[in-house]
Design a protein around this motif. Structure first.
Motif, PDB file in Angstrom:
ATOM      1  N   ASN A 177      -9.186 -34.420 -17.251  1.00  8.07           N
ATOM      2  CA  ASN A 177      -7.966 -34.476 -18.046  1.00  8.07           C
ATOM      3  C   ASN A 177      -7.813 -33.076 -18.638  1.00  8.07           C
ATOM      4  OD1 ASN A 177      -5.974 -34.856 -19.977  1.00  8.07           O
ATOM      5  ND2 ASN A 177      -7.156 -36.271 -21.235  1.00  8.07           N
ATOM      6  N   PRO A 178      -6.769 -32.303 -18.282  1.00 12.16           N
ATOM      7  CA  PRO A 178      -5.422 -32.717 -17.897  1.00 12.16           C
ATOM      8  C   PRO A 178      -5.047 -32.530 -16.428  1.00 12.16           C
ATOM      9  CG  PRO A 178      -5.343 -30.466 -18.666  1.00 12.16           C
ATOM     10  CD  PRO A 178      -6.802 -30.886 -18.725  1.00 12.16           C
ATOM     11  N   THR A 179      -5.922 -32.031 -15.577  1.00 12.49           N
ATOM     12  CA  THR A 179      -5.493 -31.574 -14.248  1.00 12.49           C
ATOM     13  C   THR A 179      -5.589 -32.631 -13.164  1.00 12.49           C
ATOM     14  OG1 THR A 179      -7.694 -30.763 -13.659  1.00 12.49           O
ATOM     15  CG2 THR A 179      -6.228 -29.233 -14.827  1.00 12.49           C
ATOM     16  N   TYR A 323      -2.637 -37.794 -14.190  1.00 17.38           N
ATOM     17  CA  TYR A 323      -1.934 -36.633 -14.712  1.00 17.38           C
ATOM     18  C   TYR A 323      -1.490 -35.700 -13.585  1.00 17.38           C
ATOM     19  CZ  TYR A 323      -4.383 -38.178 -18.911  1.00 17.38           C
ATOM     20  OH  TYR A 323      -4.874 -38.935 -19.939  1.00 17.38           O
ATOM     21  N   PHE A 325      -0.082 -31.700 -13.143  1.00 17.95           N
ATOM     22  CA  PHE A 325      -0.229 -30.458 -13.916  1.00 17.95           C
ATOM     23  C   PHE A 325       0.558 -29.337 -13.216  1.00 17.95           C
ATOM     24  CE2 PHE A 325      -2.983 -27.142 -16.028  1.00 17.95           C
ATOM     25  CZ  PHE A 325      -2.766 -27.569 -17.328  1.00 17.95           C
ATOM     26  N   GLY A 353       0.407 -26.884 -21.335  1.00 18.57           N
ATOM     27  CA  GLY A 353      -0.922 -26.737 -20.752  1.00 18.57           C
ATOM     28  C   GLY A 353      -1.873 -25.950 -21.619  1.00 18.57           C
ATOM     29  N   GLY A 360      -4.724 -23.104 -19.055  1.00 16.61           N
ATOM     30  CA  GLY A 360      -3.599 -24.013 -18.886  1.00 16.61           C
ATOM     31  C   GLY A 360      -2.261 -23.398 -19.231  1.00 16.61           C
ATOM     32  N   ARG A 365       1.258 -30.673 -18.820  1.00 17.48           N
ATOM     33  CA  ARG A 365       0.657 -31.919 -18.365  1.00 17.48           C
ATOM     34  C   ARG A 365       1.679 -33.044 -18.440  1.00 17.48           C
ATOM     35  NH1 ARG A 365      -3.772 -35.622 -21.425  1.00 17.48           N
ATOM     36  NH2 ARG A 365      -1.825 -36.329 -22.388  1.00 17.48           N
TER      37      ARG A 365
END
Length: 391
Positions: A177-179, A323, A325, A353, A360, A365
């Motif tokens: 998380n987040p990718t 998620y 991204f 991000g 990020g 996200r």
């Protein structure tokens, strides 16, 4: 009234940034008709038979403390599940601890293992609480960048370059998380070799372990020499749509787990009794529910990611979690500006991000754990937004 002449707040608290996710969540709550792709909250209701188990627990008067470790029946089921999934054997009496969500587990692990000045290596981008928990424990977060060209999976060579004499732990969120990245087994084997070579602890947050797509989840704890130096964490929030029940667990060596219990028993005492009984029901009878939700997330993700790429927002195919991204750096806006304008102009909420780390930056996200129809409408609004701001 006299004002305090000394700094009231601790240095550690002042060092931690407010959560970028919660900032947008608070705004969303004041705006009607927002399509929220911001918070990782499954739109599914906890399956009825699991809810009934929690209700039955209360109706039958199960309202007292459980063991500090958690209900032994639940720990036994967790041990069975880890054995079935990964071939890992844990003693449910002394090597499994039920926590108030995986979030508590991460905090406990940091405070148990990390001394002031110890370094913790963690992939960047990563879950927002990781850095905060490291700082609260007096440690130093050492971010290791991940890259879209490798689907954001952390690589052992980047971890190796970040190791110093002060390094004590490697923290992995797998799936991420987040990718949505899933670390390939070959990289996990290399990371495990580094942990053994440098005598490091690995904290493996596997709360999205049941939500992988096109790849199998593999736990680093199952590699040779890794069970004793891995703190494995998982929970019920994501796979079983039980976010509000707040139940997670830690599996680790007896020495580490007993040390974590010291903190847990003085701060939390034990996880809630009714939530634990609901979690027990989930483990025993919830596999069909997990499969149903997993398949729907996969369907949503394939449509949504394809839609983002069609709009020119380059996005890797997520291999786990729920998620997307996408890269927004070609829009002429940074990620914070993009998220804020999209929210106020088109009522679509995403998270910058950069809230998840420096790597990020220029990404956002998007949580696709909302309905298929809302995701389709979100793409329509995002397209309109991009056309309006076309350079």
């Amino acid at each position: 009234m006299d004002t305090l002449k000394r700094e009231t707040l601790s240095q550690r608290v002042r060092q931690v940034r407010p959560s970028g996710i919660r900032k947008f969540f608070d705004i969303i709550n004041t705006m009607p008709e927002v399509i929220s792709l911001g918070v990782g909250e499954p739109d599914f209701v906890t399956p009825e038979h699991i809810r009934r188990a929690g209700i039955r627990s209360i109706e039958e008067g199960h309202t007292q403390y459980t063991s500090n470790y958690g209900m032994i029946e639940l720990r036994q089921e967790i041990a069975k599940k880890l054995q079935a999934l990964y071939g890992l054997e844990y003693d449910p009496a002394k090597q499994i601890l039920v926590t108030v969500g995986v979030s508590e587990g991460v905090d406990l692990a940091m405070r148990t293992i990390i001394d002031p000045g110890d370094e913790v290596i963690a992939p960047d981008p990563g879950y927002v609480a990781y850095e905060a928990d490291i700082i609260f424990a007096g440690g130093v977060a050492v971010p290791v960048p991940t890259y879209a060209q490798y689907d954001f999976a952390v690589r052992a060579e980047e971890i190796a370059a970040a190791i110093t004499p002060r390094t004590k732990m490697i923290l992995l969120g797998n799936p991420n998380n987040p990718t949505g990245a899933v670390i390939p087994r070959v990289e996990l084997e290399k990371i495990a070799a580094l942990a053994v070579e440098h005598d490091l602890i690995v904290l493996s947050d596997e709360v999205y372990s049941r939500l992988t797509y096109g790849v199998d989840h593999f736990s680093i704890a199952s590699l040779p020499g890794m069970k004793e130096r891995t703190i494995l964490m998982d929970g019920f929030s994501k796979s079983y749509a039980m976010t509000g029940w707040r139940v997670g667990y830690v599996a680790a060596s007896t020495e580490i787990l007993e040390a974590m219990l010291k903190i847990h028993q003085y701060t939390i005492m034990c996880a809630g009794t009714a939530p634990q009984e609901a979690a027990l029901q989930a483990l025993r009878y919830g596999d069909d529910d997990v499969k149903r939700m997993h398949d729907e997330y996969e369907r949503r993700g394939q449509m949504f990611v394809a839609g983002l790429n069609k709009l020119g927002l380059a996005c890797c195919e997520p291999r786990g979690a729920f998620y997307a991204f996408p890269f927004i750096g070609n829009t002429g806006m940074n990620d914070e500006e993009f998220a804020e304008k999209l929210l106020f102009e088109e009522k679509v909420a995403v998270v910058p991000g950069s809230s998840f780390g420096e790597a990020g930056r220029n990404y956002v996200r998007c949580a696709y754990c909302t309905s298929y129809e809302k995701l389709e409408e979100a793409l329509v609004r995002i397209e309109r937004f991009l056309q309006k701001h076309a350079r």
